[in-house]
Structures are given as C-alpha cells and as structure tokens.
Scaffold this motif. Sequence first.
Motif, PDB file in Angstrom:
ATOM      1  N   VAL A  77      17.795  17.447  37.258  1.00  0.00           N
ATOM      2  CA  VAL A  77      17.843  17.167  35.763  1.00  0.00           C
ATOM      3  C   VAL A  77      17.420  15.763  35.503  1.00  0.00           C
ATOM      4  O   VAL A  77      16.494  15.301  34.517  1.00  0.00           O
ATOM      5  CB  VAL A  77      19.197  17.454  35.133  1.00  0.00           C
ATOM      6  N   ALA A  78      17.719  14.627  36.158  1.00  0.00           N
ATOM      7  CA  ALA A  78      17.288  13.306  36.013  1.00  0.00           C
ATOM      8  C   ALA A  78      15.850  13.111  36.401  1.00  0.00           C
ATOM      9  O   ALA A  78      15.184  12.512  35.453  1.00  0.00           O
ATOM     10  CB  ALA A  78      18.275  12.386  37.118  1.00  0.00           C
ATOM     11  N   SER A  79      15.325  13.777  37.480  1.00  0.00           N
ATOM     12  CA  SER A  79      13.839  13.394  37.632  1.00  0.00           C
ATOM     13  C   SER A  79      13.217  14.305  36.768  1.00  0.00           C
ATOM     14  O   SER A  79      12.366  13.611  36.174  1.00  0.00           O
ATOM     15  CB  SER A  79      13.750  14.247  39.053  1.00  0.00           C
ATOM     16  N   ILE A  80      13.387  15.497  36.418  1.00  0.00           N
ATOM     17  CA  ILE A  80      12.394  16.330  35.386  1.00  0.00           C
ATOM     18  C   ILE A  80      12.606  15.555  34.069  1.00  0.00           C
ATOM     19  O   ILE A  80      11.516  15.364  33.386  1.00  0.00           O
ATOM     20  CB  ILE A  80      12.867  17.693  35.503  1.00  0.00           C
ATOM     21  N   GLY A  81      13.882  15.411  33.845  1.00  0.00           N
ATOM     22  CA  GLY A  81      14.086  14.333  32.527  1.00  0.00           C
ATOM     23  C   GLY A  81      13.267  13.301  32.242  1.00  0.00           C
ATOM     24  O   GLY A  81      12.636  12.987  31.145  1.00  0.00           O
TER      25      GLY A  81
END
Length: 467
Positions: A77-81
Amino acid sequence: MNFVSLQFLLFFGVVYGLYWSCSTNRVRTILLTIASYLFYAAWDWRFCSLMLLVTLNAYCAGRALQRDHTRALPVLVASIGSSVAVLAVFKYLDFLALNATSLFEALGLKLSVPLPSILLPVGISFYTFHAISYVADVHRRKVAPSTNFLTLALYIAFFPQLIAGPIVRASSFLPQLYRKRHFGPTQQMHGVLLFLRGLLYKAVIADTLALIVDPVFADVAGSNASSLTTAAIAFYGQIYFDFAGYSCMALGTARCFGYRLPRNFDYPYQATSVTEFWRRWHISLSSWLRDYLYVPLGGNRGSHARTHRNLFLTFIIGGLWHGASWNFVLWGALHGTGLCVHKAWSTVRSEFNLPGLGPILGRAIALALTQLWVLVGWVFFRAETLPDAMMILRAIGNSPLEGTRDGTILLILGVIAADHVFRPSRRRAPHSDRFAEKAVWVSLGAAAALLIMLMPVAQKSFIYFQF
C-alpha cells in the motif's frame, strides 16, 4: 528526443556500437541505464530525479517484501500509494484545483483554489505503471525481487519504451537482463524491419494525416460539416498509425539490442466488438488495467451488475490515465459502456439461444457498429473541449458522407483497410541463402532512403508522448 529525428539516429548508433562492443551483461546494463537516462534528459533533465525516485521506491518495496512477507500489505500500500501520489501531483493537481474552483462557484461560494502551474513530465504514466506492476508482482510472487538496483532501473527506464510504451511486465523483461545477448543477423534484420515499418506509419502516414486533422480541430467553430467529418476520419487513421508506428519502432529498437518487448497492436480496426477492440488496441495497457485494476475490483466474480460496474470503473480510470480532462473521462465512459453492452448482449444471446444474422452479414454489421463507436470515442479523445466534440459529432450525424465527394475519406479508409488486409506474414522466411540475406539488407537500405525522402518537412511529436 523524437524517434523520427537525426538526433535519435546518432544517439542510437553510438549506443548500439558501444553495446555490442561490451563483453559482459553488467557493463551492458550500466551502459543502457546511463543511455536511457540521457535519452530522458534530452526532454527535461530535471525530471530524471523523479524517475529515479519512483525506481528507488519500487526497489526498496521489493527488498522489503523479500525480507519480511508478514508485512506485505502495508509495504504494498505504501509503495503503490507513493507512485500514485507522484502521478496525481504532476498529472492531476491542476485538473482537481480547476474543478474545485468551478464547484465552489456553482455553489455560490467565492472561495478560490489556487491553480498550481506544474509541468507534466513526459512518459510519467508509463514508468509509474512499470513501478506499480513490479511491486504488485513481487507481492503476488509472480516475479523475484531484483537485488540489483541498476537492473530494476533499466527495466523502468529502458529508452525504447520509456516515453510511450508498451507497458512491459517485470516478469517478461527482467529475465532477459540476466541472460547474455548474442548478436544475430536475423534478429537485427527483424529489428530494422520493425523500425522501418514504424517509420512508415509515423513519418509518412500519420504526419500526413495530421495536416488534415490539426487545422480543423484548432478551429472547430470556423469549419464546415465536410471538413469536420473528414478531420474526424483522418484522426481515426492518424492515432492508429501514430501510436502503432511508435510501438513498432520501440519493438524494433529493442530487438536490435537483443530484447523482446510485448506486441502492442493487432490490427484493432478489424474488431467486431468493443471487447475485441481492446484485445487488439494498446494491448499492454488493456491487459495492465485488467490484471491490476479490474481483477482487484472483483472482475467478473459476483453478479452481472457487479461485473458491469467493475468494467465501467476500470475504463473511467483508464480514460483519466490518458489525461486530466473531462473529455478523457467521457472517452473512458464510452468504452466502458460499450464493453458492458457487449457483455450483456453476449449473455442474452447465450441464455436465450438467439439466432444470428449469418457469418458475413452479422460480422459486417458488428464491424460497422464497433468502428463507429470507436470513431465517436476518438472525437472526444482529440477535441479540445466538450462543445467542440459535440459540434463535430453533429456534423458527422447530419452529413456522414459529405467528405467522400473529394475522395479524401475514401482514400484514408482505403489506406487503413490496406494495412489490415495486406498485413505482414508471421511466418519466418529462411535466411540460409547468403545472397537472399544481402538482397534483404539492400532492400532495407533503399526503403529507409525512400521513407526519409517521403517524410514531411515538419515532423510532429507522437500523440502518446503527452500521456
């Protein structure tokens, strides 16, 4: 750096010579990575740091997923976000601020949202999608995380496909980087043939059609119905030959270095449904939207209503991916609607065993309706404003055959039909005969010289560079 330029040919020649002079994969990877960043810097060197940041984010996420898979979801989630946030800021912040201001005005409020002036980095939609798919595939364990930062950097920045695709999967490209490339005449010939075919599409056909399209779309209100109809048909041809041309040149350039990129076009104007059209047009994007958006939304699991909702939402987002404009939203909505209608019709025909119209008549009607739907979509895609698009569609509806009087529309459709009918054979010709091989190379040289002579004086940038 435009593919159709002396600057690119010089750049390619230098990189090509150095590449095949290198003896190890590591040196070749370093060379191509540096060359790719130089290629991108030719557009605007300031945005190289942005692409590097997106790459670093994907690399760190991949390594984190490798070390501790128990924290997979937060890392994902953090990376794609972060990648989506970068895309949103540079591509959509102006659009959001402008629409927020319009909304406040419609509500009678005087609150004004400051409009930022942000330059859109070329190719940002493509390299962020590469980064997102890499992290998602590492999370799904479809690809092993790269332990070499340069290898991942080359995957995301590889210059043949950096600016306008195709969107390459890490599972397809990374394994090629681990194997040493070997120079082969047949491979080189195929690469040159692809590049020359793309050059023909772009420099000779698409740029010639642009001479019809651009003046009319720049002054829709001042153009008559015949000009508007002809320009719409011309853009129908221009965008195909322009984008298919870029893709052929990208595939051909990569093949000359020994790499294979996925096919991006499969003669989409012979599609007899919107579903088939998206299996043939911009294949790498449609498959990306399917695997990383449509399926996570639920895909075709559940009721028909949920499936249609997922299809529609996927193509609304696909429309926005192309640009921050309500015209692109409408274009996406139009294709989403077409997909839902085709899916519903297929279900009804199957459940009630409805008779067909016969293989020839039925296919002809389906082809005409599908391509008319695609044409209407291209009007929204190309028009500067919604009123311009509606004016063009009214002109087409009121006088659909006006432009055939001077034969221009028939000529354009004839060129498109000829390309689809007389397609190159996929069968490989034998190359054992040295004389035949030399004859092919002589023919390629003559074709290149002819194409250069036929190129318009003023060359235009590829349409998909703006995305």
